[in-house]
Design an enzyme around this catalytic site. Structure first.
Site, mmCIF file in Angstrom:
data_model
loop_
_atom_site.group_PDB
_atom_site.id
_atom_site.type_symbol
_atom_site.label_atom_id
_atom_site.label_comp_id
_atom_site.label_asym_id
_atom_site.label_seq_id
_atom_site.Cartn_x
_atom_site.Cartn_y
_atom_site.Cartn_z
ATOM 1 N N THR A 146 0.873 -1.185 0.000
ATOM 2 C CA THR A 146 0.000 0.000 0.000
ATOM 3 C C THR A 146 0.908 1.234 0.000
ATOM 4 O O THR A 146 1.330 1.677 -1.055
ATOM 5 C CB THR A 146 -0.955 0.021 1.212
ATOM 6 O OG1 THR A 146 -0.207 -0.147 2.415
ATOM 7 C CG2 THR A 146 -1.987 -1.075 1.101
ATOM 8 N N LYS A 168 3.899 -6.898 4.122
ATOM 9 C CA LYS A 168 3.629 -5.528 3.705
ATOM 10 C C LYS A 168 3.302 -4.725 4.956
ATOM 11 O O LYS A 168 2.890 -5.278 5.981
ATOM 12 C CB LYS A 168 2.480 -5.446 2.693
ATOM 13 C CG LYS A 168 1.102 -5.761 3.202
ATOM 14 C CD LYS A 168 0.361 -4.694 3.943
ATOM 15 C CE LYS A 168 0.482 -3.325 3.318
ATOM 16 N NZ LYS A 168 -0.274 -2.332 4.181
ATOM 17 N N THR A 179 -2.033 -1.577 8.031
ATOM 18 C CA THR A 179 -2.199 -3.008 8.147
ATOM 19 C C THR A 179 -0.884 -3.709 7.874
ATOM 20 O O THR A 179 -0.179 -3.377 6.939
ATOM 21 C CB THR A 179 -3.223 -3.483 7.119
ATOM 22 O OG1 THR A 179 -4.342 -2.644 7.220
ATOM 23 C CG2 THR A 179 -3.606 -4.913 7.366
ATOM 24 N N GLU A 259 6.228 4.745 7.405
ATOM 25 C CA GLU A 259 5.751 5.971 6.747
ATOM 26 C C GLU A 259 6.476 7.213 7.267
ATOM 27 O O GLU A 259 6.430 7.528 8.452
ATOM 28 C CB GLU A 259 4.253 6.128 6.967
ATOM 29 C CG GLU A 259 3.445 5.115 6.163
ATOM 30 C CD GLU A 259 1.963 5.149 6.504
ATOM 31 O OE1 GLU A 259 1.612 5.730 7.533
ATOM 32 O OE2 GLU A 259 1.178 4.599 5.714
ATOM 33 N N ASN A 378 -0.068 11.104 6.450
ATOM 34 C CA ASN A 378 -1.280 10.659 7.125
ATOM 35 C C ASN A 378 -2.331 11.756 7.289
ATOM 36 O O ASN A 378 -3.352 11.540 7.930
ATOM 37 C CB ASN A 378 -0.910 10.049 8.475
ATOM 38 C CG ASN A 378 -0.211 8.716 8.281
ATOM 39 O OD1 ASN A 378 -0.814 7.778 7.762
ATOM 40 N ND2 ASN A 378 1.051 8.645 8.645
ATOM 41 N N SER A 383 -6.153 8.769 3.148
ATOM 42 C CA SER A 383 -4.945 7.969 2.925
ATOM 43 C C SER A 383 -5.077 6.679 3.703
ATOM 44 O O SER A 383 -5.844 6.561 4.628
ATOM 45 C CB SER A 383 -3.710 8.717 3.373
ATOM 46 O OG SER A 383 -3.663 8.798 4.782
#
Lengths: 383, 383
Positions: A146, A168, A179, A259, A378, A383
């Site tokens: 993602t 992932k 996730t 992230e 975020n 998103s």
């Protein structure tokens, strides 16, 4: 490599059109046997996505013949209709593979609260089945991305048998950033109970000790499938070591791709009265936004480490705490220690060591810094 | 106004040179009597600053004649020598005021882990004593600012008696962002036990329900001093209401000035099985970095609210949860509710309502969004 490194597995990754971007979004991993033994661990969030509720039931049987994974939508908080979508996904894969839906696990990742486009997902399963290959592991790993910037795979090859896996997410297991989905495969001949014990032990000290931003996902799933195709039943400890090695490798890759992060923070709590104390203190440090900002700014702000330790219930005396940053003991006996200017924080990996001076237990928690890029990534709508 | 709104109090705020910037950094609040009754609540962090350890002892006597407050240094994690500095501060003020050091409270705020420049602080006390005035409340409020952009004061004037106060910090009580220091004064004639009960009740539902960034300070201090100079002993409930009103006002001002924030978030948890459940769920939502980023981006991302609720031990069923953002019920029965495009998030105040459908209790927690400015402000070296 990846989930097809072990004998007895095929996989595929395709673009089903779930993501508007047109990038790959559907992965299929199939255990060709001879065994179908499997184990799984799932998010401890009480708000669980439909595929988690489904797969928990499937894993109770200890057998999984295939896993369908999609990115582009988490299918969480979608009510009874969302659960029907997961059920339909398993039924469709069962039809295409000639198996029972009750042995097909499903995992989803993406935005919470949106139904999946089943008119695209179901035809995507046919497409994936047509592309199944013993070399499909990389494509499967790519299709579950993602916000990941790279796909993540790991392999531990042993004498005649192998453990491989893909992951992932920029997150974690107990608490989950986005996730986290992980599929591990092995051709070792191990039964479901053995897989379950091994998987729980390995995740407890790997994925479960990654704490990037303290936010627990509704979808976290880690599956371990064993085909037995090697014909070998490894000694229990050797198998545990191999599974642990692959989990550790993938967990480290998740932290490295979190992230917006610019620093990977290795928090080691030593001389704790118990392992639980060490983990509690490590998590408290990992979740301290002020410290995470300081590390982003390459500021060895040990006061924020002490204030984080002070919020825990762990055994310690404030005037006996010691803290090192990148090996420099900037805090000794709860007060000023070595010169903070000696701390070199230019590199991506930053090591924080908290010495509780209360016992002989320890634990390592991995985290990331808090950055303006994290906020930007975020803050974007949906998103 | 401020701490000198009530009769019987003088105050001063001066630049002692503790801050390199040369801005005011030392405040003094003196109770001229006739009574010296006082109560205090302090950080629950187990790593407590020297002035907290000192003032906790002072308050056990139930009498405070003066409070010395400094910005420019927290005097936390400074060991036995740091405690001696606090002791010397109280002794110096005692000498200058002709009182006992055992009735002088001390509060400090600033960077953790640095000794205070006592060669500047002690002469600053003489300077402050010389400037004591019944109109000095504003200057005192200004002198305790650190990263505050405005000074914070509040007053509740009643029939013949008054409660006033000042606060600094962008933070909170139980958990503290930066140090939160609050001094409340009243000319009501209330004894120490009455002050203590009133202060604990008021802070429990005001400062203690502010959760800007989940980081608990080592220095949080809230003091309530009563001079009795009005000669009036108000009815208990009236006094409690006035103290609560001033605490509530100051708490709201803290949230409104939180570091880097662009949104103030009012989280109301309703229909909880207990007040504890409501507070636990409210805090979990307040500390969810992903949600805080979404609100910064004006994204009504209710999935992140549900994932935060799911991490708690509160009584609820996932498929009965409802969430409103600014009055629009975007999540109903744990799934998609009203159109999220109806949510207007342009204004600074954002209201999140979480309906647990499990009882009749409720609680309000105040928080802020997470912004790139917060990261920048807290990444700067030694901020």
């Amino acid at each position: 490599m990846s989930v097809t490194a072990a004998k007895g597995f095929t996989a595929a990754g395709v673009a089903a059109g779930i993501k508007e971007s047109g990038t790959p979004d559907l992965a299929l991993v199939v255990n060709q046997g001879p065994n179908l033994a499997a184990a799984g661990v799932f998010t401890s969030n009480r708000v669980k996505a439909a595929p988690v509720l489904w797969s928990e039931q499937v894993l109770k049987g200890g057998q999984v013949c295939a896993v369908v994974l999609n990115s582009g939508g988490a299918n969480a908080c979608t009510g009874p209709l969302g659960f029907q979508d997961t059920h339909a996904t398993a039924e469709k894969a069962a039809d295409a593979l000639g198996h029972s839906a009750g042995e097909i696990a499903v995992a989803s990742t993406g935005l919470i609260g949106l139904r999946l486009p089943m008119d695209k997902l179901l035809p995507g399963i046919d497409k994936a089945v047509a592309e199944l290959s013993p070399h499909g592991g990389e494509k499967a790993a790519i299709a579950i991305k993602t916000t990941d910037t790279v796909h993540k795979t790991a392999v531990a090859a042993r004498d005649g048998w192998t453990v491989g896996g893909m992951a992932k997410g920029a997150g974690m297991l107990a608490p989950g950033l986005a996730t986290m989905l992980v599929v591990l495969t092995t051709d070792a001949d191990v039964d479901a109970a053995g897989l379950d014990a091994t998987l729980r032990a390995a995740t407890r000290t790997t994925f479960d000790r990654v704490d990037s931003d303290g936010c627990m996902s509704t979808n976290d799933t880690v599956l371990l499938l064993a085909s037995g195709a090697s014909g070998i039943t490894p000694p229990q400890q050797e198998f545990a070591d191999a599974v642990h090695a692959v989990c550790d490798d993938l967990a480290r890759q998740l932290i490295g791709d979190a992230e917006g992060a610019s620093k990977d923070i290795r928090i080691e709590v030593v001389n704790a009265a118990s392992e639980d104390d060490a983990v509690e203190v490590g998590r408290s440090i990992a979740r301290n936004n002020l410290l995470k900002c300081a590390i982003h700014g390459e500021d060895p702000n040990w006061g924020r480490v002490l204030s984080a330790i002070g919020t825990t219930s762990a055994v310690f005396e404030p005037d006996q705490l010691n803290v090192a940053i990148n090996g420099v003991w900037v805090c000794k006996s709860g007060s000023v220690g070595e010169d903070r200017d000696l701390v070199d924080m230019r590199f991506r990996e930053v090591r924080v060591t908290a010495d509780l001076a209360a016992g002989s237990h320890s634990a390592v928690i991995w985290s990331n810094d808090l950055t303006a890029d994290y906020v930007r990534e975020n803050s974007a709508y949906s998103s």
